[in-house]
Scaffold this motif. Structure first.
Motif, PDB file in Angstrom:
ATOM      1  N   ARG A 107     -28.346 -14.862  -6.078  1.00 26.68           N
ATOM      2  CA  ARG A 107     -28.489 -13.505  -6.019  1.00 26.68           C
ATOM      3  C   ARG A 107     -27.654 -12.567  -6.759  1.00 26.68           C
ATOM      4  O   ARG A 107     -27.749 -11.596  -7.331  1.00 26.68           O
ATOM      5  CB  ARG A 107     -29.148 -13.182  -4.793  1.00 26.68           C
ATOM      6  N   TYR A 108     -26.172 -13.052  -6.073  1.00 22.82           N
ATOM      7  CA  TYR A 108     -25.061 -12.184  -6.534  1.00 22.82           C
ATOM      8  C   TYR A 108     -23.917 -12.736  -7.264  1.00 22.82           C
ATOM      9  O   TYR A 108     -23.703 -14.133  -7.065  1.00 22.82           O
ATOM     10  CB  TYR A 108     -24.419 -11.578  -5.302  1.00 22.82           C
ATOM     11  N   ALA A 109     -23.409 -12.015  -8.063  1.00 23.96           N
ATOM     12  CA  ALA A 109     -22.105 -12.550  -8.518  1.00 23.96           C
ATOM     13  C   ALA A 109     -20.909 -11.830  -7.647  1.00 23.96           C
ATOM     14  O   ALA A 109     -21.367 -10.769  -7.223  1.00 23.96           O
ATOM     15  CB  ALA A 109     -21.683 -11.905 -10.276  1.00 23.96           C
ATOM     16  N   VAL A 110     -19.685 -12.490  -7.520  1.00 27.56           N
ATOM     17  CA  VAL A 110     -19.127 -12.135  -6.317  1.00 27.56           C
ATOM     18  C   VAL A 110     -17.606 -12.188  -6.818  1.00 27.56           C
ATOM     19  O   VAL A 110     -17.118 -12.896  -7.561  1.00 27.56           O
ATOM     20  CB  VAL A 110     -18.947 -12.880  -5.316  1.00 27.56           C
ATOM     21  N   LEU A 111     -16.650 -11.035  -6.612  1.00 25.67           N
ATOM     22  CA  LEU A 111     -15.339 -11.039  -6.757  1.00 25.67           C
ATOM     23  C   LEU A 111     -14.620 -10.737  -5.305  1.00 25.67           C
ATOM     24  O   LEU A 111     -15.247 -10.147  -4.477  1.00 25.67           O
ATOM     25  CB  LEU A 111     -14.972 -10.061  -7.619  1.00 25.67           C
ATOM     26  N   VAL A 112     -13.749 -11.909  -4.919  1.00 27.69           N
ATOM     27  CA  VAL A 112     -13.113 -11.857  -3.739  1.00 27.69           C
ATOM     28  C   VAL A 112     -11.724 -11.423  -4.065  1.00 27.69           C
ATOM     29  O   VAL A 112     -11.007 -12.157  -4.906  1.00 27.69           O
ATOM     30  CB  VAL A 112     -13.114 -13.100  -3.154  1.00 27.69           C
ATOM     31  N   CYS A 113     -11.226 -10.237  -3.706  1.00 23.77           N
ATOM     32  CA  CYS A 113      -9.777 -10.105  -3.786  1.00 23.77           C
ATOM     33  C   CYS A 113      -9.181  -9.326  -2.663  1.00 23.77           C
ATOM     34  O   CYS A 113      -9.651  -8.839  -1.888  1.00 23.77           O
ATOM     35  CB  CYS A 113      -9.675  -9.355  -5.232  1.00 23.77           C
ATOM     36  N   SER A 114      -7.824  -9.048  -2.835  1.00 20.51           N
ATOM     37  CA  SER A 114      -7.247  -8.159  -1.984  1.00 20.51           C
ATOM     38  C   SER A 114      -6.591  -7.111  -2.498  1.00 20.51           C
ATOM     39  O   SER A 114      -6.432  -6.966  -3.662  1.00 20.51           O
ATOM     40  CB  SER A 114      -6.040  -9.003  -1.213  1.00 20.51           C
ATOM     41  N   ASP A 115      -6.474  -5.753  -1.573  1.00 15.52           N
ATOM     42  CA  ASP A 115      -5.925  -4.707  -2.481  1.00 15.52           C
ATOM     43  C   ASP A 115      -4.373  -4.650  -2.583  1.00 15.52           C
ATOM     44  O   ASP A 115      -3.955  -4.089  -3.252  1.00 15.52           O
ATOM     45  CB  ASP A 115      -6.385  -3.525  -1.674  1.00 15.52           C
ATOM     46  N   HIS A 116      -3.768  -5.426  -1.653  1.00 16.40           N
ATOM     47  CA  HIS A 116      -2.271  -5.602  -1.718  1.00 16.40           C
ATOM     48  C   HIS A 116      -2.087  -6.927  -0.840  1.00 16.40           C
ATOM     49  O   HIS A 116      -2.919  -7.468  -0.253  1.00 16.40           O
ATOM     50  CB  HIS A 116      -1.552  -4.477  -1.470  1.00 16.40           C
ATOM     51  N   ALA A 117      -0.679  -7.335  -1.032  1.00 16.58           N
ATOM     52  CA  ALA A 117      -0.181  -8.460  -0.229  1.00 16.58           C
ATOM     53  C   ALA A 117       0.625  -8.065   0.722  1.00 16.58           C
ATOM     54  O   ALA A 117       0.787  -6.915   0.971  1.00 16.58           O
ATOM     55  CB  ALA A 117       0.380  -9.473  -1.370  1.00 16.58           C
ATOM     56  N   GLN A 118       1.357  -8.916   1.449  1.00 18.68           N
ATOM     57  CA  GLN A 118       2.349  -8.634   2.263  1.00 18.68           C
ATOM     58  C   GLN A 118       3.604  -9.577   2.349  1.00 18.68           C
ATOM     59  O   GLN A 118       3.297 -10.776   1.846  1.00 18.68           O
ATOM     60  CB  GLN A 118       1.657  -8.662   3.636  1.00 18.68           C
ATOM     61  N   THR A 119       4.633  -9.093   2.703  1.00 20.66           N
ATOM     62  CA  THR A 119       5.813  -9.837   2.811  1.00 20.66           C
ATOM     63  C   THR A 119       6.470  -9.660   4.394  1.00 20.66           C
ATOM     64  O   THR A 119       6.213  -8.656   4.702  1.00 20.66           O
ATOM     65  CB  THR A 119       6.976  -9.511   1.885  1.00 20.66           C
ATOM     66  N   HIS A 120       7.347 -10.603   4.509  1.00 20.28           N
ATOM     67  CA  HIS A 120       7.915 -10.508   5.897  1.00 20.28           C
ATOM     68  C   HIS A 120       9.028  -9.147   5.952  1.00 20.28           C
ATOM     69  O   HIS A 120       9.874  -9.072   4.839  1.00 20.28           O
ATOM     70  CB  HIS A 120       8.962 -11.656   6.081  1.00 20.28           C
ATOM     71  N   VAL A 121       8.998  -8.528   7.066  1.00 21.76           N
ATOM     72  CA  VAL A 121      10.029  -7.509   6.909  1.00 21.76           C
ATOM     73  C   VAL A 121      11.021  -7.717   8.383  1.00 21.76           C
ATOM     74  O   VAL A 121      10.408  -7.925   9.470  1.00 21.76           O
ATOM     75  CB  VAL A 121       9.707  -6.019   7.120  1.00 21.76           C
ATOM     76  N   HIS A 122      12.236  -7.564   8.247  1.00 23.61           N
ATOM     77  CA  HIS A 122      13.243  -7.823   9.327  1.00 23.61           C
ATOM     78  C   HIS A 122      13.878  -6.613   9.813  1.00 23.61           C
ATOM     79  O   HIS A 122      14.602  -6.428  10.934  1.00 23.61           O
ATOM     80  CB  HIS A 122      14.085  -9.036   9.017  1.00 23.61           C
ATOM     81  N   ARG A 123      14.166  -5.606   8.855  1.00 21.75           N
ATOM     82  CA  ARG A 123      14.866  -4.359   9.223  1.00 21.75           C
ATOM     83  C   ARG A 123      14.413  -3.255   8.469  1.00 21.75           C
ATOM     84  O   ARG A 123      13.764  -3.329   7.518  1.00 21.75           O
ATOM     85  CB  ARG A 123      16.526  -4.572   8.455  1.00 21.75           C
ATOM     86  N   ALA A 124      14.792  -2.037   9.146  1.00 17.79           N
ATOM     87  CA  ALA A 124      14.154  -0.811   8.684  1.00 17.79           C
ATOM     88  C   ALA A 124      15.289   0.184   8.646  1.00 17.79           C
ATOM     89  O   ALA A 124      16.314   0.096   9.121  1.00 17.79           O
ATOM     90  CB  ALA A 124      13.044  -0.283   9.673  1.00 17.79           C
TER      91      ALA A 124
END
Ligand SMILES: [Zn+2]
Length: 402
Positions: A236-253
Motif C-alpha cells: 500500500r505504501y512507500a516509506v521513508l524512515v528518518c530522524s530529524d537530527h542525531a545526538q551526542t554525549h554531553v558532559h559539561r555546559a
C-alpha cells in the motif's frame, strides 16, 4: 544506535523494513535542533527559506524572546503561557515564512489528502479549534491532523498525550492516531513523528536508549499491524524512515551569556547559540577563549566568516557535513542572530533557565555526530539530505512535482 539495533534485529519492525529497502546516512540542517529540523523536513528547505532559526531566538519585530521549550526552566523564564502559544501556534502561524510551502500544502494543492501526527511543523489549509476550549487558539493544519490530542481533525478517542511524558504517552498517542489513519487508509501522505526517543536520549545519552528504541520500533509496528502485516503495508505504501537530527554525549555546559557584552543578546540552548548584535566581529571575538565553543560564524560583506580560537579560515566549513551550505543558509535566515555558535564535542550551552543535559545527550551543532541521521527508503530512494524528504515523498505520488 539505529544501525546497531537493525543489525542485531533488536528492533524487528525496523529490521524488516531495512531488509525491504535501501539505507544510507543523510545530513540534516543547522542548527540541528528539533523546531528547525522538523520545519526543514516539512518545507524541503533550510532556514533561509523557512525562517525558523533555533529553539530560542530574539524576535526583532516584537522585541522579545521566543522560546519553543528548551526546558521547563527556560519556558518559565520566557513565560510559560507565551512559550506554549509560540510553540503550538505561533511557530506555524507567525514565524514560519509565508514563502515556504509545507508538504501538506503542496499535497493538497495537488488534490491529495495529507496527514500529520504530532509533528511541530504542520501548517495546512484547514482551521482547527483545540479539543480543550480556551487552552490554545485556533490553528491551520492538514486535512488529517492529530497534534498531541490538542487538535484533532477526527475524533479517535485516544487519552490525553501530555500527562506522562517520560512514560512514553506521547508516542502512544501517535500510535493511536496512526492506527486510526492506516485502518481507514485515510491519507495519501502521512508524516508520523515519534519524539519519545529524543526525550530518552537527552536523559540517558545516545547509547542508553536501546530500550526506548525497541518501544519506538513497536510504535512503527503499530502502523504495519493496522495495515494487516508487512506485505499489505508495503504493497500500500512507500516509506521513508528518518530522524530529524542525531545526538551526542554531553558532559559539561557553559553559559555563553557570561562572555558576550551587552547590548548584544545571546540565545542559546543545547549545542547551538546565536548572538544578536550590530557588531558581529566583536561579539564573535568575545568567544575566542571560551571553552566549549567549537566555532563561530557570521556574515561580512555577504560572505561567511568562520572563526575558531581567533583564527579565521573559510576551510573550517568543510570540516562539517555540508558545512558551507548549512552555515550560509542559517546565517541568511532573517530571524537568526548575526553570529552563530556551534558547540565543541561533549559541551552544551545552558539555556535561559540555566538548564542543560550534562551527563546525558544533546544536539544542535554542525558536527557529524549531531547532524548525520539514519535514512531508510522502502519504495523511495533514500535522499542524502533531510531537506530532500519533501520532494521525495511528493515525487513518489505525483509526476511532475507541483
Ligand atoms: Zn532534542
Amino acid at each position: 544506535m539505529f544501525e546497531s539495533a537493525v543489525g542485531d534485529r533488536s528492533t524487528p519492525t525496523l529490521a524488516r523494513l531495512a531488509e525491504a529497502g535501501e539505507y544510507r546516512r543523510a545530513v540534516t540542517t543547522f542548527p540541528s535542533l528539533t523546531p528547525v529540523c522538523l520545519t526543514s523536513i516539512a518545507t524541503g528547505a533550510h532556514p533561509d527559506v523557512h525562517h525558523i532559526p533555533h529553539l530560542v531566538w530574539w524576535n526583532r519585530q516584537e522585541q522579545r524572546i521566543v522560546e519553543y521549550g528548551s526546558s521547563f526552566g527556560a519556558v518559565r523564564a520566557a513565560g510559560a503561557r507565551r512559550s506554549l502559544r509560540d510553540t503550538v501556534v505561533g511557530m506555524n502561524r507567525d514565524h514560519l515564512s509565508k514563502d515556504a510551502e509545507t508538504v501538506y500544502e503542496a499535497a493538497e494543492r495537488a488534490g491529495l489528502t495529507p496527514a500529520a501526527v504530532n509533528i511541530t511543523c504542520y501548517r495546512g489549509a484547514h482551521r482547527y479549534l483545540p479539543t480543550v476550549p480556551g487552552l490554545a487558539p485556533a490553528t491551520f493544519g492538514p486535512r488529517r491532523f492529530f497534534f498531541y490530542n490538542l487538535y484533532e481533525s477526527d475524533p479517535i478517542g485516544a487519552p490525553l498525550a501530555i500527562r506522562d511524558r517520560s512514560g512514553g504517552s506521547v508516542d502512544e498517542y501517535a500510535a493511536a492516531a496512526g492506527r486510526w489513519l492506516v485502518t481507514r487508509d485515510g491519507f495519501d501522505l502521512l508524516v508520523y513523528y515519534l519524539s519519545d526517543l529524543d526525550f530518552a536520549s537527552h536523559l540517558h545519552g545516545p547509547d542508553g536508549v536501546r530500550d526506548q528504541l525497541v518501544k519506538t520500533d513497536g510504535t512503527v509496528g503499530a502502523l504495519v499491524d493496522a495495515a494487516g502485516g508487512f506485505d499489505d503495508f508495503l504493497e500500500r505504501y512507500a516509506v521513508l524512515v528518518c530522524s530529524d537530527h542525531a545526538q551526542t554525549h554531553v558532559h559539561r555546559a557553559v553559559r555563553l551569556q557570561d562572555h558576550v557584552r551587552e547590548p548584544a543578546i545571546v540565545t542559546a540552548s543545547n549545542r547551538a547559540g546565536m548572538i544578536y548584535t550590530d557588531e558581529p566581529r566583536i561579539a564573535a571575538a568575545s568567544l575566542d577563549e571560551v571553552e566549549g565553543v567549537d566555532a563561530v560564524f557570521f556574515l561580512e560583506d555577504g560572505a561567511v566568516v568562520a572563526r575558531r580560537y581567533g583564527d579565521e579560515d573559510a576551510a573550517l566549513l568543510d570540516e562539517y557535513p555540508l558545512g558551507r551550505e548549512r552555515v550560509t543558509a542559517a546565517l541568511r535566515n532573517p530571524n537568526a542572530g548575526e553570529v552563530l555558535v556551534s558547540a565543541a564535542d561533549g559541551w552544551e550551552f545552558a539555556d535561559l533557565g540555566g538548564m542543560h543535559h550534562a551527563g546525558g545527550g544533546s544536539h544542535g551543532s554542525l558536527t557529524a555526530g549531531d547532524s548525520e541521521v539514519p535514512m531508510l527508503g522502502i519504495g523511495i530512494d533514500p535522499p542524502a539530505r533531510t531537506i530532500d524528504v519533501k520532494d521525495a515523498m511528493l515525487a513518489s505520488l505525483l509526476s511532475p512535482l507541483p
